[in-house]
Motif scaffolding. Structure first.
Motif, PDB file in Angstrom:
ATOM      1  N   ASN A  80      17.487  51.104  69.229  1.00 18.83           N
ATOM      2  CA  ASN A  80      18.371  50.293  68.569  1.00 18.83           C
ATOM      3  C   ASN A  80      19.567  50.085  69.467  1.00 18.83           C
ATOM      4  OD1 ASN A  80      17.032  49.508  65.782  1.00 18.83           O
ATOM      5  ND2 ASN A  80      17.344  51.779  65.408  1.00 18.83           N
ATOM      6  N   TYR A  81      19.755  48.756  70.261  1.00 20.44           N
ATOM      7  CA  TYR A  81      20.797  48.821  71.103  1.00 20.44           C
ATOM      8  C   TYR A  81      20.809  47.369  71.352  1.00 20.44           C
ATOM      9  CZ  TYR A  81      16.785  48.282  74.523  1.00 20.44           C
ATOM     10  OH  TYR A  81      15.557  47.681  74.914  1.00 20.44           O
ATOM     11  N   ASN A  82      21.914  46.908  72.093  1.00 19.65           N
ATOM     12  CA  ASN A  82      22.468  45.466  72.521  1.00 19.65           C
ATOM     13  C   ASN A  82      22.614  45.719  74.169  1.00 19.65           C
ATOM     14  OD1 ASN A  82      24.051  46.126  69.575  1.00 19.65           O
ATOM     15  ND2 ASN A  82      23.155  44.046  70.075  1.00 19.65           N
ATOM     16  N   ILE A  83      22.097  44.594  74.757  1.00 19.81           N
ATOM     17  CA  ILE A  83      22.496  44.280  76.053  1.00 19.81           C
ATOM     18  C   ILE A  83      23.459  43.410  76.000  1.00 19.81           C
ATOM     19  CG2 ILE A  83      21.717  43.756  78.424  1.00 19.81           C
ATOM     20  CD1 ILE A  83      20.273  46.337  77.634  1.00 19.81           C
ATOM     21  N   LEU A  84      24.793  43.503  76.579  1.00 18.95           N
ATOM     22  CA  LEU A  84      25.761  42.552  76.377  1.00 18.95           C
ATOM     23  C   LEU A  84      26.354  41.934  77.818  1.00 18.95           C
ATOM     24  CD1 LEU A  84      27.821  41.057  74.465  1.00 18.95           C
ATOM     25  CD2 LEU A  84      29.253  42.956  74.711  1.00 18.95           C
ATOM     26  N   GLN A  85      26.659  40.785  77.858  1.00 14.70           N
ATOM     27  CA  GLN A  85      27.242  40.315  79.130  1.00 14.70           C
ATOM     28  C   GLN A  85      28.109  39.246  78.875  1.00 14.70           C
ATOM     29  OE1 GLN A  85      26.636  37.343  81.647  1.00 14.70           O
ATOM     30  NE2 GLN A  85      28.193  38.809  82.708  1.00 14.70           N
ATOM     31  N   ASN A  86      29.512  39.638  79.194  1.00 21.39           N
ATOM     32  CA  ASN A  86      30.699  38.612  78.822  1.00 21.39           C
ATOM     33  C   ASN A  86      30.971  37.774  80.068  1.00 21.39           C
ATOM     34  OD1 ASN A  86      30.791  39.705  76.068  1.00 21.39           O
ATOM     35  ND2 ASN A  86      32.024  41.495  76.823  1.00 21.39           N
ATOM     36  N   ASN A  87      31.460  36.591  79.748  1.00 20.15           N
ATOM     37  CA  ASN A  87      31.953  35.635  80.927  1.00 20.15           C
ATOM     38  C   ASN A  87      33.015  34.871  80.409  1.00 20.15           C
ATOM     39  OD1 ASN A  87      29.774  35.658  83.155  1.00 20.15           O
ATOM     40  ND2 ASN A  87      28.533  35.636  81.092  1.00 20.15           N
ATOM     41  N   GLY A  88      34.301  35.517  81.068  1.00 16.77           N
ATOM     42  CA  GLY A  88      35.530  34.599  80.605  1.00 16.77           C
ATOM     43  C   GLY A  88      36.300  35.445  79.722  1.00 16.77           C
ATOM     44  N   ARG A  89      37.678  35.545  79.798  1.00 14.16           N
ATOM     45  CA  ARG A  89      38.431  36.172  78.842  1.00 14.16           C
ATOM     46  C   ARG A  89      38.311  35.843  77.496  1.00 14.16           C
ATOM     47  NH1 ARG A  89      41.535  40.358  80.688  1.00 14.16           N
ATOM     48  NH2 ARG A  89      43.294  39.823  79.250  1.00 14.16           N
ATOM     49  N   ILE A  90      38.131  34.550  77.093  1.00  8.08           N
ATOM     50  CA  ILE A  90      37.895  34.492  75.571  1.00  8.08           C
ATOM     51  C   ILE A  90      36.596  34.853  75.177  1.00  8.08           C
ATOM     52  CG2 ILE A  90      39.760  32.416  75.439  1.00  8.08           C
ATOM     53  CD1 ILE A  90      37.516  30.438  75.172  1.00  8.08           C
ATOM     54  N   ALA A  91      35.755  34.797  75.933  1.00 10.51           N
ATOM     55  CA  ALA A  91      34.234  35.403  75.543  1.00 10.51           C
ATOM     56  C   ALA A  91      34.509  36.979  75.926  1.00 10.51           C
ATOM     57  CB  ALA A  91      33.393  34.870  76.450  1.00 10.51           C
ATOM     58  N   HIS A  92      35.638  37.778  75.878  1.00  6.99           N
ATOM     59  CA  HIS A  92      35.670  39.139  75.815  1.00  6.99           C
ATOM     60  C   HIS A  92      35.494  39.872  77.325  1.00  6.99           C
ATOM     61  CE1 HIS A  92      36.373  39.180  71.460  1.00  6.99           C
ATOM     62  NE2 HIS A  92      35.263  38.271  71.411  1.00  6.99           N
ATOM     63  N   GLN A  93      35.686  39.112  78.179  1.00  7.86           N
ATOM     64  CA  GLN A  93      35.548  39.684  79.528  1.00  7.86           C
ATOM     65  C   GLN A  93      36.684  40.286  79.885  1.00  7.86           C
ATOM     66  OE1 GLN A  93      33.994  37.273  82.950  1.00  7.86           O
ATOM     67  NE2 GLN A  93      33.548  39.151  84.168  1.00  7.86           N
TER      68      GLN A  93
END
Ligand code: AMP
Length: 139
Positions: A80-93
């Motif tokens: 059980n795991y997540n692969i996460l990739q955020n782009n941009g400040r409002i998208a939590h980068q």
């Protein structure tokens, strides 16, 4: 490394100017433990190329990232795991250098690992079709 930014913290890790607990290193990719983990074993996979957002990354770097993320997931025995990739400040980068999180989701604790908000909306089919036509027309 083909592109580097002197003030970028992840470029500094790639160059060995600041320490990191490295897991896997290839010609185009490096991975290491996240310094503020959401769960035990939370790690990051980053291209050795300074691009702020995913769509700015050359394809030969894109294609080398996921095999390394998979290797870490397999080696860690994650089911059980997540692969996460955020782009941009409002998208939590927070760090403006493309990075993929591998975040274990321990079964013992709902508060550990990634907690996802998923504010889904039901939309009429004609609206969905309009969006589909807009995007498809540009591909
Ligand atoms: P994001 O919000 O997707 O930009 O995530 C950035 C991640 O980088 C966070 O989870 C931080 O804990 C992590 N991070 C920032 N600086 C370092 C560092 N020097 N070594 C390891 N992880 C870091």
């Amino acid at each position: 490394m083909s592109a580097s930014s002197p003030l970028c913290i992840f470029c500094k890790i790639i160059k060995g100017e600041i320490p990191a607990l490295k897991l896997v290193e290839t010609e185009k990719v490096i991975s290491f433990l996240d310094i503020n983990p959401l769960a035990k074993g939370h790690s990051l996979v980053i291209p050795k190329y300074h691009a702020e957002k995913f769509h700015e990354l050359p394809d030969d770097y894109v294609s080398d990232v996921l095999p390394v993320a998979k290797k870490i997931a397999v080696a860690s025995g994650l089911s059980n795991y997540n692969i996460l990739q955020n782009n941009g400040r409002i998208a939590h980068q927070e760090v403006p250098h493309v990075h993929f999180h591998v975040i274990p989701k321990p079964s013992e604790s709902e508060n550990e690992g990634l907690v996802v908000g998923w504010p889904a909306h039901q939309v009429p089919n004609d609206q969905l079709k309009q969006v589909w036509e807009e995007i498809k027309g540009k591909l």
